[in-house]
Design an enzyme around this catalytic site. Structure first.
Site, PDB file in Angstrom:
ATOM      1  N   TRP A  10       0.820  -1.224   0.000  1.00 63.23           N
ATOM      2  CA  TRP A  10       0.000   0.000   0.000  1.00 63.23           C
ATOM      3  C   TRP A  10       0.852   1.272   0.000  1.00 63.23           C
ATOM      4  O   TRP A  10       0.315   2.365  -0.149  1.00 63.23           O
ATOM      5  CB  TRP A  10      -0.932   0.006   1.224  1.00 63.23           C
ATOM      6  CG  TRP A  10      -1.986  -1.056   1.212  1.00 63.23           C
ATOM      7  CD1 TRP A  10      -2.161  -2.038   0.272  1.00 63.23           C
ATOM      8  CD2 TRP A  10      -3.026  -1.249   2.187  1.00 63.23           C
ATOM      9  NE1 TRP A  10      -3.228  -2.822   0.611  1.00 63.23           N
ATOM     10  CE2 TRP A  10      -3.783  -2.365   1.778  1.00 63.23           C
ATOM     11  CE3 TRP A  10      -3.371  -0.591   3.370  1.00 63.23           C
ATOM     12  CZ2 TRP A  10      -4.877  -2.831   2.512  1.00 63.23           C
ATOM     13  CZ3 TRP A  10      -4.458  -1.054   4.094  1.00 63.23           C
ATOM     14  CH2 TRP A  10      -5.205  -2.161   3.667  1.00 63.23           C
ATOM     15  N   LYS A  11       2.135   1.114   0.234  1.00 66.44           N
ATOM     16  CA  LYS A  11       3.035   2.283   0.325  1.00 66.44           C
ATOM     17  C   LYS A  11       2.454   3.280   1.325  1.00 66.44           C
ATOM     18  O   LYS A  11       1.822   2.874   2.296  1.00 66.44           O
ATOM     19  CB  LYS A  11       3.279   2.886  -1.059  1.00 66.44           C
ATOM     20  CG  LYS A  11       3.739   1.798  -2.051  1.00 66.44           C
ATOM     21  CD  LYS A  11       4.307   2.324  -3.326  1.00 66.44           C
ATOM     22  CE  LYS A  11       4.752   1.151  -4.200  1.00 66.44           C
ATOM     23  NZ  LYS A  11       5.354   1.549  -5.447  1.00 66.44           N
ATOM     24  N   GLU A 167      11.658  -6.103  -8.904  1.00 61.92           N
ATOM     25  CA  GLU A 167      10.886  -4.911  -9.270  1.00 61.92           C
ATOM     26  C   GLU A 167      11.777  -3.945 -10.053  1.00 61.92           C
ATOM     27  O   GLU A 167      12.535  -3.168  -9.456  1.00 61.92           O
ATOM     28  CB  GLU A 167      10.379  -4.206  -8.004  1.00 61.92           C
ATOM     29  CG  GLU A 167       9.443  -5.040  -7.168  1.00 61.92           C
ATOM     30  CD  GLU A 167       8.511  -4.169  -6.320  1.00 61.92           C
ATOM     31  OE1 GLU A 167       7.293  -4.374  -6.417  1.00 61.92           O
ATOM     32  OE2 GLU A 167       8.995  -3.275  -5.604  1.00 61.92           O
ATOM     33  N   SER A 213       3.890  -2.092 -12.016  1.00 60.78           N
ATOM     34  CA  SER A 213       2.712  -1.866 -12.869  1.00 60.78           C
ATOM     35  C   SER A 213       1.937  -3.149 -13.170  1.00 60.78           C
ATOM     36  O   SER A 213       1.422  -3.320 -14.285  1.00 60.78           O
ATOM     37  CB  SER A 213       3.113  -1.154 -14.165  1.00 60.78           C
ATOM     38  OG  SER A 213       3.615   0.138 -13.867  1.00 60.78           O
ATOM     39  N   GLY A 234       1.543  -2.531  -6.321  1.00 58.02           N
ATOM     40  CA  GLY A 234       1.370  -1.229  -5.679  1.00 58.02           C
ATOM     41  C   GLY A 234      -0.012  -0.671  -5.972  1.00 58.02           C
ATOM     42  O   GLY A 234      -1.001  -1.012  -5.328  1.00 58.02           O
ATOM     43  N   GLY A 235      -0.093   0.182  -6.982  1.00 61.20           N
ATOM     44  CA  GLY A 235      -1.321   0.918  -7.305  1.00 61.20           C
ATOM     45  C   GLY A 235      -2.585   0.060  -7.362  1.00 61.20           C
ATOM     46  O   GLY A 235      -3.619   0.422  -6.791  1.00 61.20           O
TER      47      GLY A 235
HETATM   48  P1  13P Z   1       3.055  -0.340  -8.857  1.00 58.31           P
HETATM   49  O1  13P Z   1       2.286  -1.641  -8.927  1.00 58.31           O
HETATM   50  O2  13P Z   1       2.214   0.817  -8.467  1.00 58.31           O
HETATM   51  O3  13P Z   1       3.876  -0.124 -10.074  1.00 58.31           O
HETATM   52  O4  13P Z   1       4.116  -0.536  -7.645  1.00 58.31           O
HETATM   53  C1  13P Z   1       4.923  -1.648  -7.607  1.00 58.31           C
HETATM   54  C2  13P Z   1       5.639  -1.700  -6.313  1.00 58.31           C
HETATM   55  O5  13P Z   1       6.515  -0.886  -6.058  1.00 58.31           O
HETATM   56  C3  13P Z   1       5.231  -2.718  -5.340  1.00 58.31           C
HETATM   57  O6  13P Z   1       6.141  -2.799  -4.292  1.00 58.31           O
END
Ligand code: 13P
Length: 255
Positions: A10-11, A167, A213, A234-235
């Site tokens: 979720w950052k 990543e 992504s 992430g997103g």
């Molecule tokens: P996104 O899926 O938003 O590109 O982020 C990837 C990520 O950094 C997961 O740790």
């Protein structure tokens, strides 16, 4: 056969109530899923509340970072024991945002990894090259450096309890994922490194996730690759709809 993992990072997003709302919906819609390890990694402040909400469900809890000491004068840091205390099972270590924005080095990553293992947390260790590394044909040098640095001094036995996430930095949050073939090439390279350094059975057992992504539109093609064992998302993990869809697309009959 390695069990698939779909982990949501979720950052720095979601208050406690927003996080609770999200996991409530996810756990309701994913309650029949048995064949995938589903993990959410909220911000520190939401960990405990989320842990209570997902108790007894098939969703597991991870943190996004930790410090390697147990207690002491380390203002602003969180120890592995504290993460266990709020029911975390996993912890992300060495995310590229931590490496680039907070200047975390391989040495930090290695210390954090050892501290996590000592406390019984399962580390999800991130590695990945920047765009300029790839453009200069340095992808494999960077991956070797990250893997060797992170795993320095670990035994084959300890390797059984970790997850690696590849990543590529240029694919994170950009909407531009690595192609399935690009990702597979790096995953195979990582598995070969593990075979060479820790033996074939450890490498065969090790789960390597792809992150960058990942979304419902591309997850099946990425997961179809032989050395890709799941995703760090992430997103697309911030909305129940997309996360649920992602997990469902990865069920054995999916990919
Ligand atoms: P996104 O899926 O938003 O590109 O982020 C990837 C990520 O950094 C997961 O740790």
């Amino acid at each position: 056969m390695r069990r698939l993992v779909i982990a949501g990072n979720w950052k720095m997003n979601k208050t406690i109530s927003e996080g609770l709302e999200l996991v409530r919906q996810m756990s309701m819609e994913l309650k029949d899923v048995k064949d995938i390890d589903i993990i959410v990694c909220p911000v520190f402040t939401a960990l405990y509340s989320v842990s209570l909400e997902i108790e007894g469900s098939n969703i597991e809890l991870g943190a996004q970072n930790l410090f390697w000491k147990e207690t002491g004068a380390f203002t602003g840091e969180i120890s592995p024991v504290m993460l266990k205390d709020v029911n975390c099972k996993y912890v992300i270590i060495g995310h590229s945002e931590r490496r680039s924005i907070f200047k975390e080095t391989n040495e930090f990553v290695n210390k954090k990894l050892k501290a996590a293992l000592k406390t019984g947390l399962i580390p999800i260790v991130c590695v990945g090259e920047r765009l300029e590394d790839r453009q200069m044909n340095k992808t494999f040098d960077v991956i070797s450096d990250h893997i060797n640095g992170a795993l320095q001094g670990l035994s084959a036995d300890e390797l059984k309890d970790i997850i690696i996430a590849y990543e590529p930095v240029w694919a994170i949050g950009t909407g531009r994922n690595a192609s399935p073939e690009q990702a597979q090439e790096v995953h195979a390279f990582i598995r070969k490194m593990i075979t060479d350094n820790f033996g074939a059975s450890v490498a065969e057992h090790l789960r390597i996730l792809y992150g960058g992504s990942v979304k419902p539109e591309n997850v099946e093609a990425i997961m179809a690759q032989p050395d890709i064992d799941g995703a760090l998302v992430g997103g697309a993990s911030l909305k129940a709809d997309s996360f649920v869809q992602l997990v469902r697309l990865c069920l054995p009959q999916g990919c």
